[in-house]
Design an enzyme around this catalytic site. Structure first.
Site, PDB file in Angstrom:
ATOM      1  N   ARG A   2      12.085  -1.667  10.448  1.00  0.00           N
ATOM      2  CA  ARG A   2      11.071  -1.265  11.422  1.00  0.00           C
ATOM      3  C   ARG A   2      11.026  -2.272  12.565  1.00  0.00           C
ATOM      4  NH1 ARG A   2       5.553   0.146   8.263  1.00  0.00           N
ATOM      5  NH2 ARG A   2       4.737  -1.004  10.054  1.00  0.00           N
ATOM      6  N   ARG A   6       0.563  -9.365  13.179  1.00  0.00           N
ATOM      7  CA  ARG A   6      -0.102  -8.309  12.400  1.00  0.00           C
ATOM      8  C   ARG A   6      -1.006  -8.924  11.329  1.00  0.00           C
ATOM      9  NH1 ARG A   6       4.939  -5.148  10.512  1.00  0.00           N
ATOM     10  NH2 ARG A   6       3.533  -3.763   9.400  1.00  0.00           N
ATOM     11  N   ARG A  65      12.160  -6.312   4.544  1.00  0.00           N
ATOM     12  CA  ARG A  65      11.901  -4.905   4.175  1.00  0.00           C
ATOM     13  C   ARG A  65      12.816  -3.956   4.967  1.00  0.00           C
ATOM     14  NH1 ARG A  65       5.923  -2.290   4.690  1.00  0.00           N
ATOM     15  NH2 ARG A  65       6.219  -2.535   6.936  1.00  0.00           N
ATOM     16  N   ARG A 116      -9.066   0.319   9.514  1.00  0.00           N
ATOM     17  CA  ARG A 116      -8.594  -1.039   9.760  1.00  0.00           C
ATOM     18  C   ARG A 116      -9.617  -1.860  10.537  1.00  0.00           C
ATOM     19  NH1 ARG A 116      -2.647   0.267   9.466  1.00  0.00           N
ATOM     20  NH2 ARG A 116      -1.480  -1.661   9.595  1.00  0.00           N
ATOM     21  N   LYS A 158       0.834  -1.202   0.000  1.00  0.00           N
ATOM     22  CA  LYS A 158       0.000   0.000   0.000  1.00  0.00           C
ATOM     23  C   LYS A 158       0.872   1.257   0.000  1.00  0.00           C
ATOM     24  CE  LYS A 158      -2.228  -0.929   3.865  1.00  0.00           C
ATOM     25  NZ  LYS A 158      -1.536  -2.165   4.292  1.00  0.00           N
TER      26      LYS A 158
HETATM   27  P1  AMP Z   1       1.345   0.371   9.273  1.00  0.00           P
HETATM   28  O1  AMP Z   1       2.559   1.182   9.001  1.00  0.00           O
HETATM   29  O2  AMP Z   1       0.137   0.857   8.517  1.00  0.00           O
HETATM   30  O3  AMP Z   1       1.579  -1.106   9.081  1.00  0.00           O
HETATM   31  O4  AMP Z   1       0.979   0.591  10.824  1.00  0.00           O
HETATM   32  C1  AMP Z   1       1.872   0.239  11.851  1.00  0.00           C
HETATM   33  C2  AMP Z   1       1.130   0.051  13.152  1.00  0.00           C
HETATM   34  O5  AMP Z   1       0.446   1.254  13.511  1.00  0.00           O
HETATM   35  C3  AMP Z   1       0.041  -1.009  13.117  1.00  0.00           C
HETATM   36  O6  AMP Z   1       0.557  -2.318  13.312  1.00  0.00           O
HETATM   37  C4  AMP Z   1      -0.853  -0.564  14.256  1.00  0.00           C
HETATM   38  O7  AMP Z   1      -0.276  -0.870  15.520  1.00  0.00           O
HETATM   39  C5  AMP Z   1      -0.805   0.956  14.132  1.00  0.00           C
HETATM   40  N1  AMP Z   1      -1.876   1.445  13.245  1.00  0.00           N
HETATM   41  C6  AMP Z   1      -1.743   2.055  12.027  1.00  0.00           C
HETATM   42  N2  AMP Z   1      -2.926   2.358  11.507  1.00  0.00           N
HETATM   43  C7  AMP Z   1      -3.859   1.951  12.384  1.00  0.00           C
HETATM   44  C8  AMP Z   1      -5.290   1.955  12.413  1.00  0.00           C
HETATM   45  N3  AMP Z   1      -5.999   2.460  11.399  1.00  0.00           N
HETATM   46  N4  AMP Z   1      -5.920   1.446  13.494  1.00  0.00           N
HETATM   47  C9  AMP Z   1      -5.221   0.940  14.530  1.00  0.00           C
HETATM   48  N5  AMP Z   1      -3.886   0.870  14.563  1.00  0.00           N
HETATM   49  C10 AMP Z   1      -3.194   1.367  13.518  1.00  0.00           C
END
Ligand code: AMP
Length: 294
Positions: free
Chosen positions: A154, A165, A127, A88, A13
């Site tokens: 990360r 996740r 990654r 999400r 994404k």
């Molecule tokens: P991402 O970079 O989108 O994979 O987000 C990293 C982490 O941020 C996720 O594993 C969640 O812990 C938190 N996070 C990001 N977006 C959301 C969301 N919309 N709702 C809840 N937690 C989120």
């Protein structure tokens, strides 16, 4: 374009959003990036979010909904936005709908970047990201190929957290696929291909949803677009040309008009393209269609 990007963590994404931003300068709202920035800055939000993020769990809905709602008030989102990593959960999707309807800016499309979970585990554990520009690369990138910055892994890209996740995604986020399909907004794109090939499909889908009609289109091009929209929505378009009498369509000049009928499989009747446009909520396009030369 007002779009949400759906897909498991690591589906690509962020990569697709970066390409869209580069080409269209649409604001990219990544909740993951916003939360990581808050953690790095040590804000109250960051302190609240960190433990959830480290475990690969979701930050509570009220926290994240407040964050996105606030961001959508910014002027730069008026001409469009790309939401990445939000919604999400179903509660987030419903809150987003409510906010966008308040702002009078409904979603144009929900793009699902679809990738097999095992491919994702391999992808995410290898990654690497650039500390300076956010470029997303792999373990092979010792320095950032874009800006020369330092690459890092990360905290949540280790295998145990990645698997959690993915579980969280299946349980909480995957139901949104049906939610957006029910709104006729879902487009599914195979994300297990070269990012440039995926991007070509993303653009095709967006052009269909956001700019369906171009007045320079020939009638054939326009019909092809309609067929592609139906196909993108998961219907099998079958095109037939009908002769219509001017009495039945008095607005038309000339003796005979040609119409395309697109059969939507799984539906009891076969709506014509007028009905398809209604399904898509594209009345403005419908109005212009009446002027289509025949
Ligand atoms: P991402 O970079 O989108 O994979 O987000 C990293 C982490 O941020 C996720 O594993 C969640 O812990 C938190 N996070 C990001 N977006 C959301 C969301 N919309 N709702 C809840 N937690 C989120």
């Amino acid at each position: 374009m007002n779009i949400v990007l759906l897909g498991a963590p690591g589906a690509g994404k962020g990569t697709q959003a970066a390409k869209l931003v580069e080409e269209f300068s649409t604001p990219h709202i990544s909740t993951g990036d916003m939360l990581r920035a808050a953690v790095a800055a040590g804000t109250e939000l960051g302190q609240k979010a960190k433990s959830y993020m480290d475990a690969g769990d979701l930050v509570p809905d009220d926290v994240i909904i407040g964050l996105v709602t606030e961001r959508l008030q910014d002027d730069d989102t008026a001409a469009g936005f790309i939401l990445d990593g939000f919604p999400r959960t179903l509660a987030q999707a419903v809150a987003l709908d409510a906010e966008l309807s308040k702002l009078g800016r409904p979603l144009d499309a929900a793009l699902l970047i679809d990738v097999d979970p095992e491919v994702i585990v391999r992808r995410l554990t290898s990654r690497r990201m650039c500390k300076d520009c956010g470029y997303i690369g792999t373990v092979a990138d010792v320095t950032c190929p874009k800006c020369g910055g330092e690459m890092y892994q990360r905290d949540d890209d280790n295998e145990a957290t990645v698997r959690n996740r993915l579980d969280v995604y299946e349980k909480s986020t995957a139901p949104l696929i049906d939610y957006y399909r029910g709104c006729d907004l879902l487009v599914s794109i195979d994300g297990d291909r070269d990012p440039n090939v995926v991007y070509a499909d993303v653009k095709k889908a967006l052009a269909l949803f956001c700019e369906t009609y171009d007045e320079n289109d020939t009638q054939e091009q326009w019909f092809d677009k309609l067929k592609a929209v139906a196909a993108a929505l998961g219907y099998a378009p079958e095109v037939k040309l009908y002769k219509q009498s001017p009495e039945r369509y008095p607005g038309h000049v000339g003796d005979v008009s040609m119409f395309v009928r697109i059969a939507l499989t799984g539906r009891s009747s076969s709506p014509d393209m007028y009905e398809i446009m209604q399904i898509l909520g594209r009345e403005r396009t419908l109005a212009r269609l009446n002027d289509c030369p025949v």
